[in-house]
Design a protein around this motif. Structure first.
Motif, PDB file in Angstrom:
ATOM      1  N   VAL A  22       0.890  -1.086   0.047  1.00  0.00           N
ATOM      2  CA  VAL A  22       0.002  -0.008   0.010  1.00  0.00           C
ATOM      3  C   VAL A  22       0.914   1.338  -0.043  1.00  0.00           C
ATOM      4  CG1 VAL A  22      -1.632   1.575   1.353  1.00  0.00           C
ATOM      5  CG2 VAL A  22      -2.000  -1.166   0.858  1.00  0.00           C
ATOM      6  N   VAL A  23       1.803   1.279   0.905  1.00  0.00           N
ATOM      7  CA  VAL A  23       2.909   2.556   0.998  1.00  0.00           C
ATOM      8  C   VAL A  23       3.659   2.599  -0.322  1.00  0.00           C
ATOM      9  CG1 VAL A  23       4.855   3.155   1.959  1.00  0.00           C
ATOM     10  CG2 VAL A  23       3.212   2.369   3.472  1.00  0.00           C
ATOM     11  N   GLU A  24       3.922   1.535  -1.138  1.00  0.00           N
ATOM     12  CA  GLU A  24       4.710   1.659  -2.547  1.00  0.00           C
ATOM     13  C   GLU A  24       3.546   2.155  -3.442  1.00  0.00           C
ATOM     14  OE1 GLU A  24       6.149  -2.209  -3.010  1.00  0.00           O
ATOM     15  OE2 GLU A  24       7.965  -1.761  -1.759  1.00  0.00           O
ATOM     16  N   LEU A  25       2.382   1.600  -3.281  1.00  0.00           N
ATOM     17  CA  LEU A  25       1.250   2.260  -4.377  1.00  0.00           C
ATOM     18  C   LEU A  25       1.022   3.692  -3.885  1.00  0.00           C
ATOM     19  CD1 LEU A  25      -1.178  -0.890  -4.489  1.00  0.00           C
ATOM     20  CD2 LEU A  25       0.391  -0.079  -6.324  1.00  0.00           C
ATOM     21  N   ILE A  26       0.944   4.075  -2.887  1.00  0.00           N
ATOM     22  CA  ILE A  26       0.660   5.572  -2.418  1.00  0.00           C
ATOM     23  C   ILE A  26       1.737   6.268  -3.146  1.00  0.00           C
ATOM     24  CG2 ILE A  26       0.656   7.260  -0.582  1.00  0.00           C
ATOM     25  CD1 ILE A  26      -0.800   5.284   1.005  1.00  0.00           C
ATOM     26  N   GLY A  27       3.135   5.664  -2.945  1.00  0.00           N
ATOM     27  CA  GLY A  27       4.194   6.546  -3.810  1.00  0.00           C
ATOM     28  C   GLY A  27       3.975   6.772  -5.093  1.00  0.00           C
ATOM     29  N   GLU A  28       3.750   5.645  -5.888  1.00  0.00           N
ATOM     30  CA  GLU A  28       3.437   5.815  -7.195  1.00  0.00           C
ATOM     31  C   GLU A  28       2.465   6.707  -7.783  1.00  0.00           C
ATOM     32  OE1 GLU A  28       4.073   4.988 -11.394  1.00  0.00           O
ATOM     33  OE2 GLU A  28       5.348   4.410  -9.500  1.00  0.00           O
ATOM     34  N   VAL A  29       1.204   6.712  -6.912  1.00  0.00           N
ATOM     35  CA  VAL A  29       0.175   7.716  -7.098  1.00  0.00           C
ATOM     36  C   VAL A  29       0.423   8.861  -6.989  1.00  0.00           C
ATOM     37  CG1 VAL A  29      -1.962   8.315  -6.352  1.00  0.00           C
ATOM     38  CG2 VAL A  29      -1.981   5.971  -6.460  1.00  0.00           C
ATOM     39  N   VAL A  30       1.351   9.225  -5.832  1.00  0.00           N
ATOM     40  CA  VAL A  30       1.820  10.576  -5.593  1.00  0.00           C
ATOM     41  C   VAL A  30       2.725  11.237  -6.675  1.00  0.00           C
ATOM     42  CG1 VAL A  30       3.431  11.926  -3.954  1.00  0.00           C
ATOM     43  CG2 VAL A  30       1.558  10.658  -2.987  1.00  0.00           C
ATOM     44  N   ALA A  31       3.661  10.106  -7.299  1.00  0.00           N
ATOM     45  CA  ALA A  31       4.571  10.619  -8.095  1.00  0.00           C
ATOM     46  C   ALA A  31       3.948  10.735  -9.515  1.00  0.00           C
ATOM     47  CB  ALA A  31       5.655   9.451  -8.677  1.00  0.00           C
ATOM     48  N   ARG A  32       3.008  10.188  -9.762  1.00  0.00           N
ATOM     49  CA  ARG A  32       2.120  10.283 -11.080  1.00  0.00           C
ATOM     50  C   ARG A  32       1.222  11.567 -10.973  1.00  0.00           C
ATOM     51  NH1 ARG A  32      -0.305   4.519 -13.127  1.00  0.00           N
ATOM     52  NH2 ARG A  32      -1.159   5.849 -14.706  1.00  0.00           N
ATOM     53  N   PHE A  33       0.716  11.739 -10.002  1.00  0.00           N
ATOM     54  CA  PHE A  33      -0.050  12.961  -9.564  1.00  0.00           C
ATOM     55  C   PHE A  33       0.748  14.202  -9.808  1.00  0.00           C
ATOM     56  CE2 PHE A  33      -1.659  16.746  -7.046  1.00  0.00           C
ATOM     57  CZ  PHE A  33      -2.748  16.756  -7.685  1.00  0.00           C
ATOM     58  N   HIS A  34       2.140  14.391  -9.483  1.00  0.00           N
ATOM     59  CA  HIS A  34       3.043  15.432  -9.426  1.00  0.00           C
ATOM     60  C   HIS A  34       3.396  15.531 -10.873  1.00  0.00           C
ATOM     61  CE1 HIS A  34       3.645  16.842  -5.536  1.00  0.00           C
ATOM     62  NE2 HIS A  34       3.502  15.824  -4.926  1.00  0.00           N
ATOM     63  N   GLU A  35       3.531  14.442 -11.474  1.00  0.00           N
ATOM     64  CA  GLU A  35       3.980  14.558 -13.074  1.00  0.00           C
ATOM     65  C   GLU A  35       2.985  15.186 -13.740  1.00  0.00           C
ATOM     66  OE1 GLU A  35       4.385  11.082 -16.344  1.00  0.00           O
ATOM     67  OE2 GLU A  35       5.716  10.926 -14.476  1.00  0.00           O
TER      68      GLU A  35
END
Length: 149
Positions: A22-35
């Protein structure tokens, strides 16, 4: 010297595999949102910092010091960002209602229009979220709110 051998006590402090995922998925979501956010800002000829500041000012006029706290940067950086947005007619400085000696930055009608357009142009997650049922979106929203505390 501390032992590096796992003990029952320090093993319980390790997150379980589901939490790690879940933490890794949140990190991926945050990175994609920022992009996506940076890309949407660029489409409006804004930097990410300018877009974030403009979005904050659409909520309420704020003094420079408070903007710096919200953006987690130095007040001098905020002054430069406000100067550039003001030159484009997106932000204006006004006397603070409570203390006319203090200046606040406020979004202009054009600034609010640009901020709304920027929000509407964010593409990330719109389609995946639309694929979730209303109940799933409510559950996701509620879980995120609980995480934020």
């Amino acid at each position: 010297m501390a032992s590096t051998t796992p003990t029952p006590q320090n093993m319980t402090n390790r997150p379980d595999p589901l939490t790690v995922e879940v933490v890794e998925l949140i990190g991926e979501v945050v990175a994609r949102f920022h992009e996506d956010y940076e890309s949407a800002a660029a489409e409006h000829a804004l930097t990410g910092a300018q877009a974030r500041l403009l979005s904050l000012l659409c909520l309420e006029p704020l003094p420079m010091r408070r903007l710096a706290q919200q953006l987690k940067c130095e007040p001098s950086n905020v002054t430069g960002i406000v100067d550039r947005l003001e030159a484009r007619g997106l932000v204006e400085r006004q006397p603070a209602p409570a203390d006319r000696r203090v200046k606040v930055a406020a979004a202009t009608p054009e600034g609010r229009r640009v901020a709304r357009s920027l929000r509407e142009s964010l593409r990330f997650a719109r389609e995946p979220l639309a694929g979730l049922s209303e109940g799933e979106r409510v559950a996701l929203r509620d879980a995120l709110r609980r995480m934020l505390g």
